[in-house]
Structures are given as structure tokens and as C-alpha cells.
Design an enzyme around this catalytic site. Structure first.
Site, short mmCIF file in Angstrom:
data_model
loop_
_atom_site.label_atom_id
_atom_site.label_comp_id
_atom_site.label_asym_id
_atom_site.label_seq_id
_atom_site.Cartn_x
_atom_site.Cartn_y
_atom_site.Cartn_z
N VAL A 1 0.83 -1.21 0.00
CA VAL A 1 0.00 0.00 0.00
C VAL A 1 0.86 1.25 0.00
CG1 VAL A 1 -1.67 1.37 1.32
CG2 VAL A 1 -1.96 -1.09 1.12
N ASP B 1 10.37 3.19 6.47
CA ASP B 1 10.01 1.82 6.82
C ASP B 1 10.98 1.36 7.91
OD1 ASP B 1 8.24 -0.55 5.27
OD2 ASP B 1 9.88 -1.31 6.53
N ARG C 1 14.56 -3.67 3.58
CA ARG C 1 13.57 -3.25 2.58
C ARG C 1 13.94 -1.87 2.04
NH1 ARG C 1 8.64 -5.71 2.26
NH2 ARG C 1 7.66 -3.74 1.68
N THR D 1 -2.45 -3.88 9.45
CA THR D 1 -3.30 -4.08 10.63
C THR D 1 -3.79 -5.53 10.61
OG1 THR D 1 -5.06 -3.01 9.35
CG2 THR D 1 -4.03 -1.72 11.09
N THR E 1 -6.38 -0.23 7.52
CA THR E 1 -7.76 -0.66 7.80
C THR E 1 -7.95 -0.85 9.30
OG1 THR E 1 -7.88 -1.76 5.66
CG2 THR E 1 -9.50 -2.39 7.32
N CYS F 1 -6.83 -8.75 3.71
CA CYS F 1 -8.01 -7.88 3.61
C CYS F 1 -9.29 -8.66 3.90
CB CYS F 1 -8.07 -7.25 2.22
SG CYS F 1 -6.78 -6.05 1.89
N ARG G 1 0.95 -13.73 3.26
CA ARG G 1 0.28 -13.42 4.53
C ARG G 1 -1.12 -14.00 4.61
NH1 ARG G 1 0.77 -7.09 5.07
NH2 ARG G 1 0.72 -7.26 2.81
#
Length: 429
Positions: free
Chosen positions: A20, A38, A43, A88, A123, A263, A334
Site C-alpha cells: 500500500v 520503513d 527493505r 493491521t 484498515t 483484507c 500473509r
């Protein structure tokens, strides 16, 4: 605020550079000076080399961007407009895990100055931004909410693996803690979003809108999965039923399958958690989650039953699982429900090999306790095509027959080979 950002008199930061955050940071960096933050230095090093660690963006996506990648929290003090886009997830008890969000909020709070803006994209359940995050921002900064700094919420709508519905082409919901902040946040996002902006009446409305987008999909897919359980007992192919029913103009086209990812398989738990706090115990949402979370075990039990029926000895039988990510053509593992299939098969003393052209074997081993095999060297009692990667769609029955014993069973979870498998024992949801 927008004029200063566009003139690069002030900077914008994006905290959390995953699937995102990174696209948002790069899009803003085409027009503004951006700090990409980050916590994982490895990364950050990749992004400095124009490499997306999530393997979603090409190196060309970094071209022409005024962005500084960093893992140093103090660098955030240079920015006046902060976007928080951290994960989240849920914990092992299916309860919201706000540690990444609250940790990021503390980091931003330490960098906050008078006149700054903070917009959350992660979220959350309705009320989280104002009830959980704002007090942390006040405590860490020593500033007063809505007097010294302002807050907004703009839910992410990025769909991993989707090359058509990209960031700028998706209508963006925005909201602010007061009228002024809503207008400022709307203007900032409108500078990069071509599809347009929908300004919600409040932060809670924007939070709720995001969480029901995926809850709606989850409940509808759960219905399809339940229909699959019923139709299987009737010896009817669910995909054929849906194909026939889909000829009606107002029939909603959802399909059965494994519902994982960060999600659809997660967001409904945030809503039911908040509902429980308020004394309401969801029935439809919770029921849908129960069905969808059970499908991995159901697939595994079904192939075991069919292998037994075909004369296979289960103890020591070999099953190949093709696909390990949570959806097709992405590298993200994930909350992949393929792990449920693998673990259930292993509980029957079945030997399971897993392959996937997109997933990382090391990440799978760390997350789920199993890795990938390098190549197929033997014949299997069962094959499960769990994820519809493009590389698998091109395969034909002759290939599967060449790596399967005569009494083997072929499971096509999403029904992509329906009508193409004629000489193997075939089953799909």
C-alpha cells in the site's frame, strides 16, 4: 498546504512502505518531495536500488520520483504531512493486532510539529483513528488535537496483483477531523488521484466504509462456499450451477474458494471485535468467517477421502500442492489459507510437497514451517491446484497425468480446469 507541497517548500512522508505505502509514496513523489519511511532497513536498501520488496512494481515506477528512503525516525521531522500505511493484522485469536499501527503512530507523534497533518490509510474498526491513535499523537508530541495538528483517514483500496485497477485509477475516499482538514486532505489526494475523490462526512464513516467493502465480499464468498458444501453432497458441480445462475441479469457473481490474505480474511474480524465491545454479537459476519476459515481443512479431508476411495494408502501418500500465496500472481503469503490445506494433510501422515513460482521458500518456512521444493521428481497420489497462477493455467491433463499415479486424485479448487480433465479422478469446490 497543497501549494507548499507542490512547490516543495514542505515535505510529505509515508510511513510503512509495503504493497500500500510504496505506490502512494512514489505517486506523491512525482509531484512533491517525499520521505519514505520503513522500519526494516533491508527493505529500505532494496527501494534505494529501485526494487519493490513486495514485487508489485517495476523498477521504472521509481523513475522521476523525488523521494528519500529511510529507516531513521528522526528523518520524519522534515515532513509536515504524514501518511500512515502500516499493516493491521489479526492475532492467533482472530482479534485485531494494532501493534504495528500504534507503533507507527508513536513514531509519527515524536516527529509532529504545530500545523502538521496525519492521515491514516490502515484498515481499522470505526473509531480507532480518533480513540486509539489521536491520544498517542497528543502524548508523544505534546500538541493539542485539532488546534495544533489535524488528522484524517483515507482507506487504501490497492488490489495486489491487479495491473488495471491501480492507485490513481481507483476513486479515493477521504475524511478529516474537521471541515478544514477534510478540504486540505481532499486537495492533497486529488493532486494524484485521477479517478476522483469521495469526501466522507466523518473519519468514522470512512473507516466503516473501508471495513464493509471486504466484509461484504467475505460474506458473499462464504455463501458460495456453503453452497459448494451442499452441492458436493448432491454430486453437482458448483461452478456449473453458478454459470447457469449467472445468466440472470441481477445474479451477483461470487465464487467459492480459499479466503486468505490481509483484507477479506482479516477486516471482518475488526468489525466483529468492535461490535462485541458495543454489546452486539454478529451472526452473519461471524458465520461467514467460520465457513471461510474452515475451507482449507475441508479441501484436505476431501482429497484424503477420494484417495482412499481410489485405493491409495494414506499413511505416507504423496500430495503435491501447487500454489502457496494468498491469491494468484502475487508473492504475498500473509494469511494464506493454503497453509490450512497443507497442515491438515500432514495430520493424516501424508507427505506434502509445495511449489509456487512467486512465493519465497524462506518466508514460507518462517511463517508456516514448510518450504518449497525446487523441482518435481516423483509421482503423486494427489495434486491440488490451490492458486490460479498464470503459469498453472497453461498446463494440460497430459502434464498432470505424467506426475500422478494411476489411482491419483486431481483437485482443482477454483475450477479452472473444468471440462479439461477427462481421464483423472477430478474434484473442485
Amino acid at each position: 498546504m497543497l501549494e507548499k507541497l507542490l512547490k516543495k517548500e514542505i515535505k510529505l512522508s509515508v510511513v510503512g512502505l509495503g504493497y500500500v505505502g510504496l505506490p502512494i509514496a512514489l505517486e506523491f513523489a512525482r509531484k512533491m518531495s517525499v520521505i519514505g519511511f520503513d522500519i526494516k532497513e533491508e527493505r529500505v536498501d532494496l527501494m534505494r536500488k529501485n526494487i519493490d520488496p513486495s514485487d508489485e512494481l517495476e523498477s521504472s515506477a521509481f523513475d522521476g520520483c523525488d523521494i528519500t528512503f529511510t529507516s531513521k525516525p528522526e528523518d520524519l521531522k522534515q515532513a509536515n504531512f504524514h501518511v500512515v500505511a502500516v499493516p493491521t493484522p489479526i492475532n492467533q485469536h482472530n482479534l485485531p493486532d494494532l501493534k504495528p499501527l500504534l507503533g507507527a503512530t508513536k513514531t509519527v507523534g515524536k516527529a509532529l510539529k504545530k500545523g502538521d497533518y496525519v492521515v491514516f490509510e490502515s484498515t481499522v474498526y470505526p473509531g480507532c483513528t480518533e480513540d486509539d491513535c489521536v491520544p498517542i499523537l497528543e502524548a508523544e508530541s505534546g500538541l493539542k488535537f485539532n488546534e495544533d495538528f489535524k488528522v484524517g483517514y483515507s482507506p487504501e483500496r490497492i488490489n495486489p496483483g491487479d495491473k488495471e485497477h491501480t492507485l490513481t485509477k481507483i476513486l479515493k475516499i477521504v475524511s478529516g477531523s474537521d471541515t478544514e482538514s477534510a478540504e486540505v486532505i481532499e486537495a492533497v489526494y486529488a493532486s494524484i488521484i485521477k479517478a476522483g475523490i469521495h469526501k466522507a462526512s466523518s473519519i468514522k464513516v470512512a473507516e466503516a466504509a473501508k471495513i464493509i467493502e471486504n466484509t461484504q465480499r467475505d460474506v458473499n464468498i462464504a455463501l458460495m462456499n456453503e453452497l459448494s458444501l451442499i452441492f458436493d453432497r448432491m454430486n453437482i458441480n458448483t461452478f456449473e450451477v453458478l454459470e447457469a445462475a449467472g445468466t440472470k441479469w441481477n445474479f451477483l457473481k461470487f465464487f467459492p474458494g480459499l479466503v486468505g490474505g490481509h483484507c477479506i480474511g482479516v477486516d471482518p474480524y475488526y468489525l466483529t471485535y468492535k461490535a462485541n465491545e458495543l454489546g452486539y454479537h454478529s451472526k452473519i459476519i461471524t458465520g461467514g468467517r467460520t465457513i471461510n476459515d474452515s475451507m482449507g481443512g475441508y479441501v484436505a479431508k476431501t482429497i484424503v477421502k477420494k484417495m482412499i476411495s481410489n485405493g491409495n494408502k494414506i499413511n505416507g501418500a504423496k500430495v503435491l500442492v501447487m500454489g502457496a500465496t494468498f491469491k494468484e500472481n502475487v508473492s504475498d503469503i500473509r494469511n494464506s489459507k493454503v497453509a490450512d490445506v497443507v497442515n491438515e494433510l500432514k495430520s493424516f501422515s501424508v507427505h506434502v510437497d509445495v511449489i509456487d513460482p512467486h512465493a519465497s521458500s524462506d518466508e514460507l518456512m518462517h511463517e508456516y514451517g514448510y518450504g518449497l521444493i525446487d523441482e518435481i521428481k516423483e509421482k503423486y497420489n494427489g495434486i491440488i491446484v490451490a492458486v490460479n497462477h498464470t503459469e498453472y493455467v497453461k498446463l494440460d491433463e497430459a502434464y498432470f497425468k505424467s506426475i500422478m499415479v494411476d489411482e491419483g486424485v486431481f483437485v482443482d479448487i477454483k475450477g479452472i480446469y473444468r471440462g479439461k480433465i477427462n481421464n483423472l479422478t477430478y474434484w473442485s469446490l
